[in-house]
Design a protein around this motif. Structure first.
Motif, PDB file in Angstrom:
ATOM      1  N   ARG A 195       0.837  -1.212   0.000  1.00 50.81           N
ATOM      2  CA  ARG A 195       0.000   0.000   0.000  1.00 50.81           C
ATOM      3  C   ARG A 195       0.868   1.257   0.000  1.00 50.81           C
ATOM      4  NH1 ARG A 195      -2.830  -3.182   3.895  1.00 50.81           N
ATOM      5  NH2 ARG A 195      -4.766  -4.022   3.026  1.00 50.81           N
ATOM      6  N   VAL A 196       1.956   1.234   0.769  1.00 48.08           N
ATOM      7  CA  VAL A 196       2.852   2.400   0.765  1.00 48.08           C
ATOM      8  C   VAL A 196       3.433   2.615  -0.629  1.00 48.08           C
ATOM      9  CG1 VAL A 196       4.966   3.368   1.730  1.00 48.08           C
ATOM     10  CG2 VAL A 196       3.403   2.120   3.201  1.00 48.08           C
ATOM     11  N   ALA A 197       3.895   1.516  -1.267  1.00 49.14           N
ATOM     12  CA  ALA A 197       4.459   1.639  -2.616  1.00 49.14           C
ATOM     13  C   ALA A 197       3.420   2.166  -3.592  1.00 49.14           C
ATOM     14  CB  ALA A 197       5.003   0.291  -3.076  1.00 49.14           C
ATOM     15  N   GLU A 198       2.187   1.690  -3.492  1.00 50.04           N
ATOM     16  CA  GLU A 198       1.145   2.161  -4.410  1.00 50.04           C
ATOM     17  C   GLU A 198       0.781   3.613  -4.137  1.00 50.04           C
ATOM     18  OE1 GLU A 198      -2.214  -0.335  -4.720  1.00 50.04           O
ATOM     19  OE2 GLU A 198      -1.099  -2.053  -5.487  1.00 50.04           O
ATOM     20  N   SER A 199       0.803   4.019  -2.872  1.00 53.76           N
ATOM     21  CA  SER A 199       0.519   5.432  -2.588  1.00 53.76           C
ATOM     22  C   SER A 199       1.607   6.329  -3.185  1.00 53.76           C
ATOM     23  CB  SER A 199       0.418   5.643  -1.074  1.00 53.76           C
ATOM     24  OG  SER A 199       1.662   5.356  -0.439  1.00 53.76           O
ATOM     25  N   ILE A 200       2.858   5.854  -3.183  1.00 56.98           N
ATOM     26  CA  ILE A 200       3.938   6.632  -3.809  1.00 56.98           C
ATOM     27  C   ILE A 200       3.728   6.699  -5.311  1.00 56.98           C
ATOM     28  CG2 ILE A 200       6.415   6.660  -4.254  1.00 56.98           C
ATOM     29  CD1 ILE A 200       6.823   5.477  -1.475  1.00 56.98           C
ATOM     30  N   ARG A 201       3.349   5.580  -5.935  1.00 61.55           N
ATOM     31  CA  ARG A 201       3.096   5.595  -7.381  1.00 61.55           C
ATOM     32  C   ARG A 201       1.910   6.496  -7.713  1.00 61.55           C
ATOM     33  NH1 ARG A 201       3.659  -0.170  -6.542  1.00 61.55           N
ATOM     34  NH2 ARG A 201       5.797  -0.835  -7.022  1.00 61.55           N
ATOM     35  N   ALA A 202       0.891   6.500  -6.834  1.00 64.79           N
ATOM     36  CA  ALA A 202      -0.256   7.384  -7.074  1.00 64.79           C
ATOM     37  C   ALA A 202       0.175   8.845  -7.007  1.00 64.79           C
ATOM     38  CB  ALA A 202      -1.362   7.094  -6.059  1.00 64.79           C
ATOM     39  N   MET A 203       1.044   9.176  -6.052  1.00 67.40           N
ATOM     40  CA  MET A 203       1.564  10.544  -5.992  1.00 67.40           C
ATOM     41  C   MET A 203       2.356  10.871  -7.251  1.00 67.40           C
ATOM     42  SD  MET A 203       2.728  11.363  -2.089  1.00 67.40           S
ATOM     43  CE  MET A 203       3.979  10.113  -2.093  1.00 67.40           C
ATOM     44  N   GLN A 204       3.134   9.908  -7.722  1.00 67.17           N
ATOM     45  CA  GLN A 204       3.907  10.132  -8.949  1.00 67.17           C
ATOM     46  C   GLN A 204       2.986  10.462 -10.120  1.00 67.17           C
ATOM     47  OE1 GLN A 204       6.295   6.729 -10.274  1.00 67.17           O
ATOM     48  NE2 GLN A 204       5.542   7.143 -12.321  1.00 67.17           N
ATOM     49  N   ALA A 251       9.795   6.924  -8.651  1.00 70.75           N
ATOM     50  CA  ALA A 251       8.978   8.141  -8.714  1.00 70.75           C
ATOM     51  C   ALA A 251       9.855   9.379  -8.859  1.00 70.75           C
ATOM     52  CB  ALA A 251       8.102   8.246  -7.464  1.00 70.75           C
ATOM     53  N   SER A 252      10.954   9.430  -8.095  1.00 70.06           N
ATOM     54  CA  SER A 252      11.863  10.575  -8.212  1.00 70.06           C
ATOM     55  C   SER A 252      12.467  10.662  -9.610  1.00 70.06           C
ATOM     56  CB  SER A 252      12.975  10.464  -7.163  1.00 70.06           C
ATOM     57  OG  SER A 252      12.429  10.448  -5.859  1.00 70.06           O
ATOM     58  N   THR A 254      11.777  13.751 -12.045  1.00 64.33           N
ATOM     59  CA  THR A 254      12.940  14.526 -12.487  1.00 64.33           C
ATOM     60  C   THR A 254      13.019  14.585 -14.008  1.00 64.33           C
ATOM     61  OG1 THR A 254      14.137  13.874 -10.488  1.00 64.33           O
ATOM     62  CG2 THR A 254      15.442  14.714 -12.333  1.00 64.33           C
ATOM     63  N   THR A 255      12.781  13.446 -14.648  1.00 61.04           N
ATOM     64  CA  THR A 255      12.798  13.418 -16.122  1.00 61.04           C
ATOM     65  C   THR A 255      11.705  14.309 -16.699  1.00 61.04           C
ATOM     66  OG1 THR A 255      13.636  11.150 -16.035  1.00 61.04           O
ATOM     67  CG2 THR A 255      12.711  11.907 -18.130  1.00 61.04           C
TER      68      THR A 255
END
Length: 504
Positions: free
Chosen positions: A209-218, A317-318, A322-323
Motif C-alpha cells: 500500500r505504501v508503494a502504491e501510494s507513492i506511485r499514485a503521488m507520482q 517516482a523521483s 525529475t525526467t
C-alpha cells in the motif's frame, strides 16, 4: 437522516467495492487466489509477463486434466479463455500491476489489494487466530504504550518507570538466587508463535500500500506538471509534503517508518536473527507445520523485501518526476495528449465493427502527398517558351570546321594514297622519301601512321636500313621519328608483319 442499519449497509457496500473483497467475492475466487499464490511468492514478488502466462497456462491445463473444470453442481469452476486473457482481466480489475523493469522487461506484480486478499485467504485456510494469552498481552502492551505516549504527566511517567524497574530488579534478584528460569508451557509458546506470524502476515500488504501510494503521488505530480496550470515549483513542493505525510498519516506508512528504523540499525537485524535462531532451535517448533517454520525463519528477509520495494518505488517516482521536469514541454505534451485522444477515438469507432482476432493492417510508412509540378517563379505568368530549333547539319557537307579542328583529326587517307601513287609511278617507292616530299598539310605524325597503314594494305618490302623522318604538327612544332625502312610497290602482294615507330 441515515439510520445505523443504512450506514452499516452502505459501509459494507463500499468495502465490497474494494478490489480486495471484490476478488474474494467473485465466482472464480478460489481459482484466482490459488493461481496468484502459486506464481507470486515472497521470494518472487515480480514475474515476467511471458513466464506468468506460461505458468498459469500450465496450471490451468493440470487442473482441467485432474477433473476440476466443473463444480459438483455442474457450474464451471475454471473459466474459459487462455492464461493471457485471464491475466489481462485481473490487471483490468486491479489485482495485477504491469510495469517495465531493467529498461525493457515487462513484469506482473501483485497489487496491494491482491496481497491483502491472499493474506485473508491464507489466514482463513490455515490455523485460525485464537483469543490467547499472547494476543491479549500484545493488545495490553499496545494500549500501555499508547497511554504512555498520550499522557504528558511527568510524575505519572516516573511512577510507571519506577514500578517497571522494581519488577525487573525483583526478577533479576530471583534469578541470581535460584539460577532457574521458569519454563513456559509449549502450548503458550505455540500461541505466541502464531501471534508473531499473524503480525508478520500484515506487513506485505502494508508495504504494498505504501508503494502504491507513492506511485499514485507520482501519477498526480506528472499529470499536474503536464497540465501546466500551476508553477512547477508549487507542484514539487506539494509532492515533497505529501511524501513526508505518507510516513506519518497512514497506518501502513507508520509501519513502514518503523520497519525502516529497524532495517537501518544493523544491531537490531543481528539481534532479530539471533532471536529467531533461538526460537527455531526450541523443541516446540517441531509441532509447527513446515510452512509456519519457514515463515518464522524468513521474517527478517520479508521485512527487507518490503522496505526494498518501497524504496524502489520512491526512487522510480523521483526519476520519473525529475525526467518530466527536465524534459517538460507544454506544447509537445498537449500535442501528445491530442494524438492519444485521436487514437482512442479511432479505436472506439473501429472496434464495434470488427470481429475477434481480425487482423489489423499496419501503417508501414507515412503517406506521401501527391503534389503536381510547382512553378519555380511567379514573376512571369506566361508558359515557358520552347527552345530554338536546331540548325540542319549534313554529314557530307564540304564546310571546313571552324578553328582548324580538321587539322588535328585523323590521317588524310585519300591525299596520302594519291601522293604515294604519284611517287611510286607504277614501281616501288621509299616510304620515308615519299613522306619527306609530301606537303606540310599531310606531313603530320598521324599522316605517317596513315602512310604505314596504306603501305601495309598495298604491299610493302622491309629493308635493313633505318629511316628517319621529320613530321610537322598543325601548330608548326616538329617531331622526328625513326622506323625500319619500307619500300612500297603499288599494286604488289607483299605483306608487312609489323613495324614500329620511336620518338627521338
Amino acid at each position: 437522516m441515515i439510520t445505523r442499519a443504512e450506514g452499516a449497509y452502505l459501509g459494507a457496500l463500499r468495502a465490497f467495492q474494494e478490489p480486495m473483497l471484490d476478488l474474494l467475492h467473485r465466482r472464480y475466487a478460489p481459482l484466482v487466489v490459488s493461481l496468484l499464490s502459486l506464481v507470486f511468492t515472497p521470494e518472487r514478488p515480480t514475474v515476467p509477463v511471458a513466464e506468468a502466462h506460461t505458468e498459469i497456462g500450465d496450471a490451468l491445463d493440470q487442473l482441467r486434466a485432474a477433473g476440476h473444470e466443473l463444480h459438483a453442481d455442474g457450474t464451471r469452476a475454471i473459466p474459459l479463455g487462455s492464461a493471457r486473457e485471464l491475466c489481462r482481466q485481473w490487471a483490468d480489475v486491479g489485482w495485477l500491476k504491469r510495469q517495465i523493469v531493467d529498461g525493457d522487461v515487462e513484469v506482473y506484480q501483485l497489487s496491494a489489494h491482491a496481497v491483502g486478499a491472499l493474506e485473508v485467504a491464507g489466514r482463513a485456510g490455515g490455523v485460525r487466530a485464537r483469543v490467547s494469552q499472547s494476543r491479549v498481552r500484545t493488545l495490553l502492551d499496545a494500549v500501555e504504550r499508547l497511554a504512555q505516549d498520550a499522557d504528558p504527566d511527568v510524575l505519572v511517567r516516573m511512577a510507571r518507570l519506577d514500578t517497571q524497574i522494581k519488577r525487573l530488579q525483583a526478577e533479576l534478584t530471583r534469578l541470581q538466587r535460584t539460577g532457574v528460569v521458569d519454563e513456559v508451557d509449549e502450548d503458550e509458546l505455540l500461541e505466541e508463535a502464531e501471534n508473531v506470524l499473524h503480525l508478520v502476515r500484515e506487513l506485505p500488504a502494508d508495504f504494498a500500500r505504501v508503494a502504491e501510494s507513492i506511485r499514485a503521488m507520482q501519477r498526480d505530480v506528472v499529470a499536474a506538471l503536464r497540465q501546466d496550470e500551476r508553477p512547477s515549483g508549487d507542484v514539487l513542493r506539494e509532492y515533497l509534503e505529501r511524501g513526508e505525510q505518507v510516513m506519518t498519516a497512514t497506518p501502513e506508512g507508520r509501519a513502514f517508518a518503523g520497519a525502516l528504523r529497524l532495517i537501518g540499525d544493523p544491531e537490531r537485524i543481528d539481534e532479530l536473527s539471533v532471536q529467531l535462531d533461538t526460537v527455531l532451535r526450541h523443541r516446540f517448533t517441531g509441532r509447527l507445520p513446515a510452512p509456519q517454520r519457514a515463515e518464522l525463519r524468513d521474517i527478517g528477509r520479508r521485512i527487507e523485501q518490503g522496505v526494498a520495494e518501497v524504496i524502489k518505488a520512491q526512487r522510480q517516482a523521483s526519476h520519473v518526476i525529475t525526467t518530466q521536469v527536465r524534459n517538460h514541454d507544454p506544447l509537445r505534451d498537449r500535442q501528445v495528449d491530442e494524438l492519444l485522444r485521436e487514437v482512442m477515438t479511432g479505436l472506439q469507432a473501429w472496434v464495434p465493427g470488427t470481429r475477434r482476432s481480425q487482423e489489423v493492417v499496419p501503417l508501414r510508412r507515412l503517406p506521401v502527398a501527391d503534389v503536381a509540378h510547382l512553378r519555380q517563379s511567379t514573376s512571369d505568368l506566361r508558359p515557358p517558351q520552347p527552345p530554338a530549333p536546331l540548325r540542319s547539319w549534313a554529314d557530307d557537307a564540304d564546310d571546313e570546321p571552324e578553328d582548324g579542328a580538321r587539322e588535328w583529326g585523323g590521317p588524310h587517307y585519300a591525299e596520302l594514297r594519291e601522293h604515294l601513287a604519284a611517287r611510286a609511278a607504277g614501281g616501288a617507292a621509299d616510304l620515308a622519301t615519299a613522306f619527306e616530299a609530301a606537303p606540310a598539310r599531310i606531313r603530320r605524325p598521324v599522316d605517317l601512321l596513315g602512310l604505314l597503314e596504306i603501305a601495309h594494305q598495298e604491299g610493302m618490302t622491309e629493308t635493313d636500313e633505318v629511316s628517319v623522318v621529320e613530321a610537322v604538327r598543325p601548330d608548326g612544332s616538329r617531331r622526328r621519328f625513326a622506323f625500319g625502312g619500307v619500300r612500297v610497290a603499288v599494286g604488289g602482294e607483299s605483306s608487312m608483319e609489323g613495324e614500329g615507330t620511336t620518338d627521338e
